[in-house]
Design a protein around this motif. Sequence first.
Motif, PDB file in Angstrom:
ATOM      1  N   ASN A  25       0.863  -1.183   0.000  1.00 39.87           N
ATOM      2  CA  ASN A  25       0.000   0.000   0.000  1.00 39.87           C
ATOM      3  C   ASN A  25       0.901   1.235   0.000  1.00 39.87           C
ATOM      4  O   ASN A  25       1.529   1.552   0.998  1.00 39.87           O
ATOM      5  N   LEU A  26       0.960   1.910  -1.132  1.00 41.42           N
ATOM      6  CA  LEU A  26       1.794   3.103  -1.262  1.00 41.42           C
ATOM      7  C   LEU A  26       0.960   4.375  -1.411  1.00 41.42           C
ATOM      8  O   LEU A  26       1.443   5.398  -1.902  1.00 41.42           O
ATOM      9  N   GLU A  27      -0.283   4.310  -0.959  1.00 40.73           N
ATOM     10  CA  GLU A  27      -1.182   5.454  -1.105  1.00 40.73           C
ATOM     11  C   GLU A  27      -0.576   6.734  -0.523  1.00 40.73           C
ATOM     12  O   GLU A  27      -0.637   7.801  -1.144  1.00 40.73           O
ATOM     13  N   SER A  28       0.035   6.645   0.641  1.00 37.13           N
ATOM     14  CA  SER A  28       0.578   7.856   1.274  1.00 37.13           C
ATOM     15  C   SER A  28       1.874   8.327   0.610  1.00 37.13           C
ATOM     16  O   SER A  28       2.381   9.392   0.948  1.00 37.13           O
ATOM     17  N   PHE A  29       2.393   7.551  -0.351  1.00 38.01           N
ATOM     18  CA  PHE A  29       3.610   7.937  -1.074  1.00 38.01           C
ATOM     19  C   PHE A  29       3.308   8.256  -2.536  1.00 38.01           C
ATOM     20  O   PHE A  29       4.213   8.328  -3.361  1.00 38.01           O
ATOM     21  N   LYS A  58      -3.720   3.731  -4.613  1.00 34.33           N
ATOM     22  CA  LYS A  58      -4.948   4.440  -4.251  1.00 34.33           C
ATOM     23  C   LYS A  58      -5.577   3.940  -2.955  1.00 34.33           C
ATOM     24  O   LYS A  58      -6.645   4.401  -2.564  1.00 34.33           O
ATOM     25  N   GLY A  59      -4.950   2.951  -2.288  1.00 35.76           N
ATOM     26  CA  GLY A  59      -5.529   2.415  -1.058  1.00 35.76           C
ATOM     27  C   GLY A  59      -6.771   1.585  -1.314  1.00 35.76           C
ATOM     28  O   GLY A  59      -7.643   1.465  -0.452  1.00 35.76           O
ATOM     29  N   THR A  60      -6.843   0.985  -2.483  1.00 40.06           N
ATOM     30  CA  THR A  60      -8.026   0.229  -2.906  1.00 40.06           C
ATOM     31  C   THR A  60      -8.375  -0.905  -1.947  1.00 40.06           C
ATOM     32  O   THR A  60      -9.546  -1.146  -1.664  1.00 40.06           O
ATOM     33  N   LEU A  61      -7.367  -1.613  -1.430  1.00 38.31           N
ATOM     34  CA  LEU A  61      -7.650  -2.740  -0.538  1.00 38.31           C
ATOM     35  C   LEU A  61      -8.155  -2.292   0.833  1.00 38.31           C
ATOM     36  O   LEU A  61      -8.655  -3.101   1.613  1.00 38.31           O
ATOM     37  N   ALA A  63     -10.645  -0.319   1.060  1.00 38.08           N
ATOM     38  CA  ALA A  63     -12.077  -0.101   0.837  1.00 38.08           C
ATOM     39  C   ALA A  63     -12.791  -1.441   0.690  1.00 38.08           C
ATOM     40  O   ALA A  63     -12.157  -2.489   0.620  1.00 38.08           O
ATOM     41  N   ALA A  64     -14.106  -1.390   0.625  1.00 41.69           N
ATOM     42  CA  ALA A  64     -14.908  -2.607   0.436  1.00 41.69           C
ATOM     43  C   ALA A  64     -14.517  -3.254  -0.885  1.00 41.69           C
ATOM     44  O   ALA A  64     -14.176  -2.563  -1.837  1.00 41.69           O
ATOM     45  N   PRO A  65     -14.488  -4.564  -0.981  1.00 40.48           N
ATOM     46  CA  PRO A  65     -14.999  -5.513   0.002  1.00 40.48           C
ATOM     47  C   PRO A  65     -13.955  -5.962   1.027  1.00 40.48           C
ATOM     48  O   PRO A  65     -14.302  -6.595   2.011  1.00 40.48           O
ATOM     49  N   TRP A  66     -12.675  -5.645   0.820  1.00 41.20           N
ATOM     50  CA  TRP A  66     -11.636  -6.165   1.723  1.00 41.20           C
ATOM     51  C   TRP A  66     -11.529  -5.374   3.014  1.00 41.20           C
ATOM     52  O   TRP A  66     -11.287  -5.936   4.069  1.00 41.20           O
ATOM     53  N   ASN A  67     -11.622  -4.065   2.966  1.00 39.96           N
ATOM     54  CA  ASN A  67     -11.540  -3.214   4.156  1.00 39.96           C
ATOM     55  C   ASN A  67     -10.311  -3.501   5.011  1.00 39.96           C
ATOM     56  O   ASN A  67     -10.401  -3.576   6.245  1.00 39.96           O
ATOM     57  N   LEU A  68      -9.164  -3.684   4.360  1.00 43.53           N
ATOM     58  CA  LEU A  68      -7.939  -3.957   5.109  1.00 43.53           C
ATOM     59  C   LEU A  68      -7.409  -2.682   5.745  1.00 43.53           C
ATOM     60  O   LEU A  68      -7.489  -1.610   5.141  1.00 43.53           O
ATOM     61  N   PRO A  69      -6.866  -2.780   6.963  1.00 41.35           N
ATOM     62  CA  PRO A  69      -6.267  -1.601   7.574  1.00 41.35           C
ATOM     63  C   PRO A  69      -5.117  -1.117   6.698  1.00 41.35           C
ATOM     64  O   PRO A  69      -4.354  -1.925   6.157  1.00 41.35           O
ATOM     65  N   THR A  70      -4.984   0.182   6.556  1.00 36.71           N
ATOM     66  CA  THR A  70      -3.958   0.727   5.668  1.00 36.71           C
ATOM     67  C   THR A  70      -2.645   1.050   6.378  1.00 36.71           C
ATOM     68  O   THR A  70      -1.663   1.359   5.727  1.00 36.71           O
TER      69      THR A  70
END
Length: 118
Positions: A25-29, A58-61, A63-70
């Motif tokens: 998860n590289l959303e913050s980068f 984009k932090g897709t994982l 969000a639903a359906p996975w809702n994994l902590p980022t």
Amino acid sequence: MKEALFSKGRELGLLDAASVVAVANLESFNFFPARGIALSHVRDEEKKWGIPILVDLKGTLGAAPWNLPTKTSSVLLLDSQGALVYRYSGRMKDEDQKTFFQTLGALLGREIPEESHP
């Protein structure tokens, strides 16, 4: 956890018995120049572990359906039909790793022995 997973896989000849899908998860980068530096680090990790690492900009994982902590790591085990059979987020304690390997062994139809600690 990664070390234990790959070590047990090598020892038991199970590296081809299951697929590992790694996602960073590289959303913050996701901005210049941080994105390039972060992607370079991911490529170094790919070489270290010998598996491709997908990148989520984009932090897709999260969000639903996975809702994994980022903000932490997550481990998911899916059966051969893609159904979720195990999920854990955060740093695994020994008892959580034991449960993970028991569940993985059940999916593979083979017991995965615990590591012996001197």
